[in-house]
Design a protein around this motif. Structure first.
Motif, PDB file in Angstrom:
ATOM      1  N   ARG A 339       0.816  -1.203   0.000  1.00 43.77           N
ATOM      2  CA  ARG A 339       0.000   0.000   0.000  1.00 43.77           C
ATOM      3  C   ARG A 339       0.852   1.255   0.000  1.00 43.77           C
ATOM      4  O   ARG A 339       0.488   2.273   0.536  1.00 43.77           O
ATOM      5  N   GLY A 340       1.948   1.135  -0.604  1.00 46.19           N
ATOM      6  CA  GLY A 340       2.811   2.320  -0.673  1.00 46.19           C
ATOM      7  C   GLY A 340       2.910   2.789  -2.098  1.00 46.19           C
ATOM      8  O   GLY A 340       2.067   2.487  -2.929  1.00 46.19           O
ATOM      9  N   HIS A 341       3.969   3.481  -2.368  1.00 47.53           N
ATOM     10  CA  HIS A 341       4.195   4.036  -3.690  1.00 47.53           C
ATOM     11  C   HIS A 341       4.965   3.023  -4.523  1.00 47.53           C
ATOM     12  O   HIS A 341       5.804   2.313  -4.018  1.00 47.53           O
ATOM     13  N   SER A 342       4.642   2.960  -5.730  1.00 48.06           N
ATOM     14  CA  SER A 342       5.366   1.992  -6.542  1.00 48.06           C
ATOM     15  C   SER A 342       5.624   2.560  -7.916  1.00 48.06           C
ATOM     16  O   SER A 342       4.791   3.277  -8.475  1.00 48.06           O
ATOM     17  N   GLN A 343       6.796   2.245  -8.431  1.00 46.93           N
ATOM     18  CA  GLN A 343       7.118   2.681  -9.787  1.00 46.93           C
ATOM     19  C   GLN A 343       7.520   1.479 -10.607  1.00 46.93           C
ATOM     20  O   GLN A 343       8.311   0.655 -10.157  1.00 46.93           O
ATOM     21  N   PHE A 344       6.952   1.391 -11.762  1.00 49.25           N
ATOM     22  CA  PHE A 344       7.274   0.230 -12.586  1.00 49.25           C
ATOM     23  C   PHE A 344       7.000   0.574 -14.034  1.00 49.25           C
ATOM     24  O   PHE A 344       6.339   1.555 -14.354  1.00 49.25           O
ATOM     25  N   GLU A 345       7.522  -0.272 -14.913  1.00 46.45           N
ATOM     26  CA  GLU A 345       7.265  -0.086 -16.328  1.00 46.45           C
ATOM     27  C   GLU A 345       6.525  -1.280 -16.877  1.00 46.45           C
ATOM     28  O   GLU A 345       6.822  -2.412 -16.514  1.00 46.45           O
ATOM     29  N   LEU A 346       5.589  -0.994 -17.719  1.00 50.58           N
ATOM     30  CA  LEU A 346       4.846  -2.075 -18.353  1.00 50.58           C
ATOM     31  C   LEU A 346       4.727  -1.760 -19.828  1.00 50.58           C
ATOM     32  O   LEU A 346       4.730  -0.598 -20.231  1.00 50.58           O
ATOM     33  N   ARG A 347       4.578  -2.815 -20.581  1.00 50.36           N
ATOM     34  CA  ARG A 347       4.268  -2.565 -21.986  1.00 50.36           C
ATOM     35  C   ARG A 347       2.772  -2.745 -22.194  1.00 50.36           C
ATOM     36  O   ARG A 347       2.155  -3.633 -21.625  1.00 50.36           O
ATOM     37  N   HIS A 348       2.224  -1.868 -23.024  1.00 49.01           N
ATOM     38  CA  HIS A 348       0.805  -1.948 -23.323  1.00 49.01           C
ATOM     39  C   HIS A 348       0.607  -1.949 -24.820  1.00 49.01           C
ATOM     40  O   HIS A 348       1.356  -1.289 -25.548  1.00 49.01           O
ATOM     41  N   ARG A 349      -0.388  -2.695 -25.221  1.00 46.15           N
ATOM     42  CA  ARG A 349      -0.676  -2.699 -26.641  1.00 46.15           C
ATOM     43  C   ARG A 349      -1.615  -1.538 -26.941  1.00 46.15           C
ATOM     44  O   ARG A 349      -2.713  -1.450 -26.407  1.00 46.15           O
ATOM     45  N   SER A 350      -1.172  -0.621 -27.816  1.00 45.27           N
ATOM     46  CA  SER A 350      -2.025   0.516 -28.156  1.00 45.27           C
ATOM     47  C   SER A 350      -3.042   0.101 -29.200  1.00 45.27           C
ATOM     48  O   SER A 350      -2.984  -1.001 -29.722  1.00 45.27           O
ATOM     49  N   HIS A 351      -3.942   1.013 -29.464  1.00 43.87           N
ATOM     50  CA  HIS A 351      -5.024   0.670 -30.384  1.00 43.87           C
ATOM     51  C   HIS A 351      -4.505   0.422 -31.787  1.00 43.87           C
ATOM     52  O   HIS A 351      -5.151  -0.241 -32.581  1.00 43.87           O
ATOM     53  N   GLU A 352      -3.324   0.967 -32.109  1.00 52.03           N
ATOM     54  CA  GLU A 352      -2.778   0.695 -33.443  1.00 52.03           C
ATOM     55  C   GLU A 352      -2.125  -0.667 -33.489  1.00 52.03           C
ATOM     56  O   GLU A 352      -1.707  -1.129 -34.524  1.00 52.03           O
TER      57      GLU A 352
END
Lengths: 772, 125, 219
Positions: A339-352
């Motif tokens: 329940r704290g602060h978190s930083q992370f990277e994710l890949r997301h598939r965009s609409h294109e």
């Protein structure tokens, strides 16, 4: 008139309990009666014939005079009551107290104009009434007078009849001013007052706690809370109102209201700000549940994912490609937990359909996830591109280096092969000619070339740093002395060579080939640093590194032997020193040198458990010092390779299984083994080798190439063999790329690196089989 | 030219009564009459009386208000307010309006006194 | 204004009567002023002659609530009863206006009756005495008494019989301490009295206006 009547009348005149004064038309007192004598203390005779003003100087009032005049002239009768005149005459009761009286003035009938003034004593009655009233009022007064709230009694016309001290204080009017003041004068908002007043009079029900704005005498406003009720006295209706000062409360309410307004305003402003940020931000913003279900998303998110309109819902994971799902779950889990602060990277598939890197900053609070994400795809790709470019550069540099190297190597090999094949051809010719003398010469030449080729190959392997070193206790001094010739030829005539060798130099466990290479490299560098000639010194020493110093050098503390190469060349700058051991780093122009030499030296030294150090300065020459761990087992095993002929043939009939897919190797190894008196078995791949091992034949040693066709490599074969035959010895023959495959050598496992000499092979086999 | 005197009273009887007194005291004078304040103002503008007698108690504009107005517009004309309502406040206000106060019912001597003083002022103008 | 034809008062007579009454109440006013120390303004804007019934109903029309009256009877060549009538709500105001400065507030309610009686006495005497003087008559005026009730109640208490009477009806305005209070004065007379009154008024007019013809600027 009868005398008795006259007597009675006279008697009555003085006996009557009224004051009687007779005045003539000139307003002179003719006489007054006994009551008056008593009340004034003056006998009638004394005052007879005098004017009233003279009898009571300054005490009489105009009304009395007018009344007497009117009675005499017009025949009017008048009354003067104690209610409007405190004392018409100065009179006293028998007790000496002030006599409260009413006066009546009457014309007297008769021939002459006469006027009768009657005075009646109402002292007792008045005082009794007053006491009664006071008693009745006492309790009421006590409450009303001491009440902190203003209390007013009003008549049906809303005029103030009574007011308490608090009212005086509240409104700022004096008691006299409040008397008969219309109550409406006290209120600011006339319609409001009239509404209240009318509802009170008409409704007949008391009113409670109505807030009104009152107006004090000085014009200032005051907030009051009014409660009022009607009551009756005889036929008269009155209203009593209690007015409570609620200014404090009102101020507090005002302040609170203002505060609320300010808060609302600032909340509204902040909300507006946040809304603006939410709407306009190019960063994506999400509010989601802890399982990833999206509650709200900002336009940037929808733009990213290509969802139009107000599509809430959906899960964060919907846009995450499958291979990142587990990461997402892990992140969600940790957010849930910490329940704290978190930083992370994710890949997301965009609409294109493209994958975008989003750098998220998320916080979990109140069972919700708030996350802000930045599209860092461009950065990542730029990084990648950079890395790729660097890689490509390295590759191209490597390729260039390799190109050079392979070119050079090919050239060298060419020469050597020419030497070998040439010698063999000559040999053939001589044998054909049946000239059998000097054959050794050709054989020797071919062998020499082969050796050199082997040495070259070693160097290549060292460059890749992937060869399995073959460390043995080595006498460095001896090695250096043996190389003397080679070194001299390498550095050329312009350079003076000096050797300063420690006499009782300890031995060190190193791969001697590598050491030779290293020394050669250092000498070549030294040569290149002295194009106009100079001095080269080779030095060996024993040293001991204590804890601190050892730590400095990043080696374990202990005893070391050092090999140092000094030159009087151009020296290196600090930058160059820093990068000297880096692969591909070279100060030489393109095309000259691969930049591999020092890195190979460094690699070899580190692999051997030592360290390399450079000390140099521009113009002051260079010293490169190699530390190698001193080996204490006094195994001064001289690297004398026994002749194959000198090797004793075994008495036992040990059997060796040779597995190699290369027939030439199998033949070679087989020949050696036969010479040594061993039985041999051969297999060409792992499967047949396995079959042989599964058989009942005695096998004491497995000699196997590591790289084998058919799915089972040498190591796997060996492991399987050891399961069947735990006492089996294994000798791996490896090429440069196979070290990883060999893996960890268990006891009873040995390695020989290609290429090797026959003598070496024989000695190793002998050595292995001799150990029981 | 004969002195003109204006008598203002809503009661005809009162006007007649005063007029009678004036005819005894100053027979040669011209007597003008008005029944209310508006008429009085009109008469004053048109006929230019030298002296004015006002009843205090009149409907509409009271004698006191009229006196104050006349004091502004025609400060030179001596004005007397006649009233049975002898109260110190009224006498004061009459004085502030530049008018003399005479008690009602009007007696010969009281009126004569005023007329003498008024004549003197008129002569001094 | 309906009275028996022979007894109708003409304009000049009404005028004279109005003037008389105004002088009377003005004197009363100054008398009151002396008592209360604050300016008092009394005026009678209108005088009407009417029948008893008309007078009673007129008051009933104008005043919704109960009335309070101070009554004095008078005797002489003119006999009858004089009443000073106020709406009940006004009377206390009147008394308070008169007595307020001097008396404690709560005393006023208790002593209202007496104070009102004297106040009424002053005003009525003011009128009656003036009338008597002007008409050169003597009226024997009784002491005041207080009557409560509706218009008809009040009138019925007068000793004058209903049928044979005329009422001199006066509107009276009272202004004291910035309060304006209105009321009525009703003088009930029998017809002989009315005749006598008319004659007396005629004489008064004569006295006042004879020898006033010369130098009279008509307009």
């Amino acid at each position: 008139m009868q005398p008795t009547e006259a007597f009675d009348l006279e008697g009555i005149f003085d006996a009557i309990d009224l004051g009687l004064v007779v005045l003539d038309e000139r307003m002179l007192v003719l006489q007054w009666n006994g009551w008056m004598e008593s009340a004034t203390g003056r006998p009638s005779a004394e005052i007879s014939g005098r004017r009233l003003e003279d009898i009571f100087p300054g005490a009489l009032n105009a009304r009395l005079t007018t009344a007497i005049e009117d009675a005499l002239t017009a025949g009017s009768s008048s009354i003067l009551t104690h209610t409007l005149h405190t004392a018409v005459f100065p009179l006293q009761t028998r007790n000496g107290r002030k006599l409260i009286h009413n006066v009546a003035v009457r014309p007297l009938a008769g021939s002459a104009r006469r006027c009768l003034v009657q005075i009646s004593d109402v002292t007792v009655a008045v005082e009794r009434d007053r006491m009664l009233r006071e008693r009745q009022n006492a309790r009421y007064d006590a409450v009303v007078d001491s009440a902190p709230d203003a209390i007013l009694t009003l008549d049906t016309k809303a005029a103030i009849v009574l007011a308490n001290p608090a009212a005086v204080e509240e409104f700022g009017y004096s008691l006299a001013e409040l008397n008969a003041l219309p109550a409406s004068a006290l209120f600011d908002d006339q319609p409001a007052w009239h509404h209240v007043w009318n509802s009170l009079l008409s409704g007949g029900r008391p009113i409670r706690a109505v807030e009104l704005v009152a107006r004090k005498k000085d014009g200032s406003a005051s907030f009051v809370e009014m409660s009022a009720a009607t009551w009756q006295s005889e036929t008269r209706v009155f209203v009593t109102a209690v007015l409570r000062d609620v200014n404090e409360r009102h101020r507090a309410e005002q302040a609170l209201r203002q505060l609320n307004q300010i808060l609302e305003k600032s909340v509204a402003e902040r909300t507006a700000d946040r809304d603006r940020m939410w709407q306009l931000s190019s960063d994506v913003m999400l509010v989601a549940q802890l399982d990833g279900t999206i509650n709200a998303s900002n336009p940037a998110w929808r733009a990213l994912l290509g969802q139009s309109g107000e599509s809430e819902g959906g899960k964060l994971g919907d846009s995450v490609p499958p291979d990142e799902q587990w990461r997402l779950q892990t992140i969600l889990e940790s957010l849930r937990q910490s329940r704290g602060h978190s930083q992370f990277e994710l890949r997301h598939r965009s609409h294109e359909g493209s994958l975008r890197w989003i750098s998220w900053s998320a916080v979990a609070a109140d069972n919700l996830l708030q996350a802000v994400g930045r599209d860092v795809t461009a950065e990542r790709e730029a990084e990648k591109a950079l890395q790729a470019a660097e890689e490509a550069l390295r590759q191209s540099q490597k390729m260039e280096a390799i190109g050079q190297l392979t070119g050079g190597i090919a050239h060298d090999f060419n020469n050597l092969l020419t030497g070998i094949s040439g010698s063999l051809e000559l040999l053939e010719t001589r044998l054909g000619q049946q000239r059998y003398n000097d054959l050794e010469r050709y054989i020797a030449a071919a062998k020499r070339s082969a050796n050199r080729a082997a040495a070259l190959t070693h160097r290549l392997l060292a460059f890749s740093r992937r060869q399995t070193l073959d460390p043995k206790p080595t006498d460095m001094n001896r090695l250096i002395r043996d190389m003397d010739d080679l070194v001299r030829r390498t550095v050329g005539p312009t350079i003076e060579i000096e050797t300063r060798l420690e006499p009782a130099l300890g031995s060190t466990r190193v791969d001697s080939n590598q050491l030779e290479n290293a020394l050669l490299n250092l000498c070549i560098n030294a040569r290149d640093a002295m194009p106009e000639g100079g001095r080269l010194a080779i030095e060996t020493r024993n040293i001991r590194l204590e804890e601190a110093k050892a730590r400095e050098q990043d080696v374990p503390a202990g005893e070391y032997v050092t090999l140092t190469v000094h030159d009087t060349g151009s020296g290196m700058s600090e930058d160059v020193i820093e990068r000297a051991f880096d692969p591909f780093f070279t100060t030489k122009p393109l095309g000259e040198g691969t930049g591999l030499g020092l890195s190979m030296v460094y690699g070899f030294v580190r692999q051997s458990g030592g360290q390399a150090r450079i000390s140099s300065a521009i113009g002051k020459g260079t010293s490169i010092q190699l530390f190698l761990p001193r080996h204490h087992r006094q195994e001064e095993l001289a690297e004398h390779l026994p002749d194959l002929a000198g090797l004793q043939r075994t008495q036992n009939s040990e059997t060796v299984l040779v597995v190699d897919d290369e027939p030439a190797i199998r033949m070679l190894v087989g020949e050696v083994l036969e010479e040594l008196g061993y039985q041999t078995l051969e297999a060409q791949d792992g499967a047949s080798g396995m079959a042989a091992l599964q058989g009942t034949d005695r096998i004491d040693l497995l000699v196997t190439d590591v790289g084998l066709p058919g799915g089972i490599n040498g190591r796997q074969l060996a492991d399987a063999a050891l399961l069947l035959r735990p006492a089996l010895k294994v000798l791996f023959i490896t090429g440069y790329a196979e070290n990883a495959v060999v893996g960890h050598l268990r006891s009873g496992m040995y390695v020989l690196t290609k290429p090797f000499t026959i003598e070496l092979l024989a000695a190793r086999i002998r050595g292995i089989l001799a150990e029981h | 030219m004969a002195t003109k005197i204006l008598i203002v009273d809503d009661s005809k009887l009162a006007r007649m009564s005063v007029s009678k007194l004036l005819s005894e005291l100053r027979p040669s004078w011209v007597r003008l009459e008005a029944a209310n304040a508006d008429e009085a103002v009109k008469q004053t503008d048109q006929e230019h009386p030298d002296i004015i007698l006002l009843d205090f108690n009149m409907p509409g504009q009271s004698g006191l208000e009229l006196a104050a107005q006349l004091h502004e517009t025609h400060p030179d004309i001596p004005v007397a307010i006649v009233s049975a309502n002898i109260q110190v406040e009224i006498v004061e206000r009459a004085a502030l309006a530049g008018a003399t106060f005479i008690a009602k019912p009007l007696t010969g001597p009281a009126l004569a006194e005023f007329l003498t003083a008024a004549e003197a002022r008129v002569a001094a103008r | 204004m309906i009275a028996p034809e022979s007894l109708a008062l003409d304009a000049l007579e009404i005028d004279a009567l109005t003037e008389l009454v105004n002088v009377g109440v003005s004197r009363a006013a100054s008398s009151l002023r002396t008592m209360i120390g604050s300016e008092v303004l009394l005026s009678v804007p209108a005088v009407e002659m009417m029948t008893y019934e008309r007078a009673a109903t007129l008051i009933g029309e104008r005043e919704a609530g109960e009335l309070i009256a101070v009554h004095q009877s008078f005797q002489g060549d003119i006999s009858g009863g004089a009443m000073l009538i106020f709406p009940e709500t006004n009377s206390l105001e009147l008394v308070r206006a008169i007595a307020g400065g001097a008396l404690p507030l709560d005393d006023i309610i208790a002593l209202e009756k007496e104070a009102l009686a004297e106040t009424g006495n002053i005003i009525l005497n003011g009128c009656l005495a003036t009338i008597a003087n002007m008409l050169q008559q003597t009226l024997n005026v009784s002491l005041p008494e207080i009557i409560y009730g509706s218009g008809s109640d009040i009138f019925s208490r007068s000793p004058i019989s209903v049928t044979d009477s005329a009422v001199l009806f006066l509107y009276i305005n009272f202004s004291v301490r910035h309060r304006d209070i209105h009321g009525y004065i009703a003088m009930l007379m029998d017809l002989p009295s009315l005749t006598a009154l008319k004659a007396l008024i005629g004489k008064m007019i004569e006295r006042a206006t004879v020898e006033s013809t010369s130098n009279h600027a008509t307009h």
